[in-house]
Design a protein around this motif. Structure first.
Motif, short mmCIF file in Angstrom:
data_model
loop_
_atom_site.label_atom_id
_atom_site.label_comp_id
_atom_site.label_asym_id
_atom_site.label_seq_id
_atom_site.Cartn_x
_atom_site.Cartn_y
_atom_site.Cartn_z
N TYR A 234 -12.40 -1.46 -0.69
CA TYR A 234 -11.97 -0.93 -1.99
C TYR A 234 -11.45 -2.03 -2.92
O TYR A 234 -11.14 -1.77 -4.08
N HIS B 39 0.83 -1.21 0.00
CA HIS B 39 0.00 0.00 0.00
C HIS B 39 0.87 1.26 0.00
O HIS B 39 0.48 2.28 0.56
N ARG C 278 -1.32 5.79 -3.80
CA ARG C 278 -0.64 4.71 -4.50
C ARG C 278 -0.93 4.77 -6.00
O ARG C 278 -0.05 4.58 -6.83
N LEU D 190 -4.73 6.26 1.01
CA LEU D 190 -3.68 5.30 0.65
C LEU D 190 -3.89 4.80 -0.77
O LEU D 190 -2.95 4.73 -1.56
N VAL D 191 -5.13 4.45 -1.09
CA VAL D 191 -5.41 3.95 -2.44
C VAL D 191 -5.12 5.06 -3.46
O VAL D 191 -4.46 4.84 -4.48
N VAL E 289 -8.33 0.87 8.87
CA VAL E 289 -7.78 1.08 7.53
C VAL E 289 -7.90 -0.20 6.71
O VAL E 289 -8.35 -0.19 5.56
N GLU F 202 -11.30 -1.01 5.33
CA GLU F 202 -11.66 -0.14 4.20
C GLU F 202 -10.89 -0.51 2.94
O GLU F 202 -11.43 -0.45 1.83
N LEU F 203 -9.61 -0.85 3.10
CA LEU F 203 -8.84 -1.27 1.92
C LEU F 203 -9.49 -2.50 1.29
O LEU F 203 -9.58 -2.61 0.07
N ILE G 221 -8.16 7.35 5.83
CA ILE G 221 -6.78 7.09 5.42
C ILE G 221 -6.73 6.01 4.35
O ILE G 221 -5.91 6.06 3.43
N ALA G 222 -7.61 5.02 4.46
CA ALA G 222 -7.63 3.96 3.43
C ALA G 222 -7.88 4.58 2.05
O ALA G 222 -7.21 4.22 1.07
N THR G 223 -8.84 5.50 1.98
CA THR G 223 -9.10 6.19 0.71
C THR G 223 -7.83 6.89 0.22
O THR G 223 -7.46 6.80 -0.96
#
Lengths: 328, 328
Positions: free
Chosen positions: A82, A41, B104, B100-101, A75, A78-79, B96-98
């Motif tokens: 996605y 990530h 990246r 991070l994606v 996190v 949520e990842l 934060i996940a949003t």
């Protein structure tokens, strides 16, 4: 007393607690393995350095031996929502903060050693933790894959261990190791040590990867200090982890004596094997020119771990000769 | 019916819900503001795009209007423990996940428009959300600072608003806007629209920043579709946010009529002002050559918001002439 230890992850970190308990006044430098490091990530993750840092800093999840106590997974959930990233490696929120700081500092140009020092400041570690190298050295493992050309492929160590659960392996490759140099302070910590300890970490993918950095093994072999190791193999198998598989991959028998011979008499001065399971190995190890003692080697409690570390220090004192003994 | 809306953050996102409710069968394209975007902890953050995405995707924190429902702060608490980052901006774990994606994907070379589309896929948005531009355009605000050379300095909009709570400002600067281009699909969405709506978003730092992208304002002005806006100023003040401060910074009176004149009759065909507070503005706006109606403009409930959107669509239909009306 200055002690330098070469450590991997969970087992190494637990042993270091015992070492600190056995020698509370010593200046301890830990040279940590970076071969398990990876980027996920976009975050640079150093599992072994972090396990040592969290364990000695009081942040470790005691039950599992790695990761943070009271960890949450906001996190990661949520990842997954996605649809991003591998499903076999889950990063906790607290842990991600460490990786964010590290990634940002590395991106700003700081070497891993400086980043590690900065991270450790917050944890007020009772040791100095140095990465073995500032360069990237990644352990890859060659495994069977019927779909791959030649029937084999190399996978990152984390994939081998965490995703694949350590199947039979054919070779261990340290990608990038030829171009690596010991990190600042590493050779000094080896050269100036009064005792050098090899904890019962994985002799191939943890301590082996550290020793594979050009110049590092020779520095340990040449060090004035006695070098004492503790067998990670007890009764013909690893106490934890997959040392049996990676030893087999490099052609080393899975036994306490064979690991000592694998390290070699030029490197090791003393070796500890388990008193219950491996007393018979003492003679074999000594026949190889390495002093050997049989003591309990299971880190079943803080006191048992402290006693293991004390036994290593005692053997080191004995090997250092009368000058270092109480009668001097 | 194809509707294109130019939207900022919280207010724009809420209005869009009403628009979807008023025109459930319409194809709605939202052109989102990117002037508030910033990089923090190495993460690329797009507050307005995310507020629209979370609001229309069902993930928004309804009470505060931004951020995620059920948010946690494991990463942020740890970052504080490391002493890293500003204390005036806190990132939630889910959020934060949003980032991070996004970070990246941007790092891999995808433009923001492609990243936004990928993120929105998960949220199954009932609209198409486009960033106004794929280039970086950052809104900076010039404020007093007794310690700075000349007594003033420019701060990022987020610092101005979130940290400083919108003090008096002297100028608004869109850093990078000269080199920006409308993102793919933006000019088409404007040119092919049946109706163009300016929600009651901030006319300076939200809609204004979108319109400042070279070619974009002209495209809206030239569009065949009627352009109808809703006043973000009710009774001489902003319903929420700091529109009063940034309007003053660009020399525009804080009134429903002045905002319409600021947009200009070349851009706007129709304008809605609040029936309770600003009926007197209707004549002023119409005197500027912009059709104006007074309707309730407080988004106090989903139904009130839907009615506002319906009033905008009704005015657009009226302006489009008999061909678009039911009698055609």
């Amino acid at each position: 007393m200055r002690i330098t230890a070469l450590a991997g992850g969970v087992g190494g970190a637990r042993f270091l607690r015992g070492l600190i308990a056995a020698a509370p006044a010593a200046e301890i430098t830990v040279i940590g393995n970076v071969g398990d490091d990876m980027t996920m990530h976009g975050l640079r993750i150093c599992p072994d350095l972090d396990t040592v840092m969290y364990t000695l800093g009081g942040g470790i999840h005691e039950g599992q031996g790695w990761g943070r106590a009271g960890e949450t997974f906001g996190v990661a959930d949520e990842l997954k929502a996605y649809g991003v990233g591998p499903d076999w490696f889950t990063l906790g929120d607290k842990d991600i903060a460490t990786h964010l700081v590290r990634t940002r500092m590395l991106g700003a140009g700081y070497p891993l050693s400086a980043v590690t020092e900065a991270l450790c400041t917050r944890w007020e570690l009772p040791v100095r933790l140095l990465p073995a190298t500032d360069e990237r050295v990644e352990t890859h493992v060659v495994v069977d894959d019927a779909d791959a050309p030649g029937g084999r492929r190399a996978v990152h160590f984390q994939e081998y261990w965490v995703k694949m659960h350590a199947p039979d392996a054919h070779a261990i490759v340290s990608v990038g190791v030829e171009d690596a140099k010991p990190a600042p302070g590493v050779l000094e910590a080896i050269g100036e040590a009064d005792v050098i300890v090899l904890p019962p970490s994985n002799p191939v993918v943890s301590v082996g990867t550290i020793l594979a950095i050009p110049g590092l093994r020779q520095a340990v072999a040449d060090a004035a200090a006695p070098v004492v190791g503790l067998s990670p193999i007890v009764g013909g198998g690893p106490v934890r982890g997959m040392a049996d598989k990676v030893l087999a991959a490099v052609g080393v028998e899975v036994s306490a004596a064979a690991v000592a011979r694998h390290y070699g008499a030029d490197l090791l001065d003393g070796w500890l094997v388990d008193a219950d399971a491996d007393s018979a190995a003492v003679a074999q190890v000594e026949a190889a020119g390495i002093a050997c003692r049989a003591v309990p080697l299971l880190m079943s409690s803080p006191e048992a771990t402290r006693a293991m570390a004390q036994a290593a220090l005692d053997l080191a004192a004995e090997l250092a000769g009368p000058a270092a003994g109480p009668e001097a």
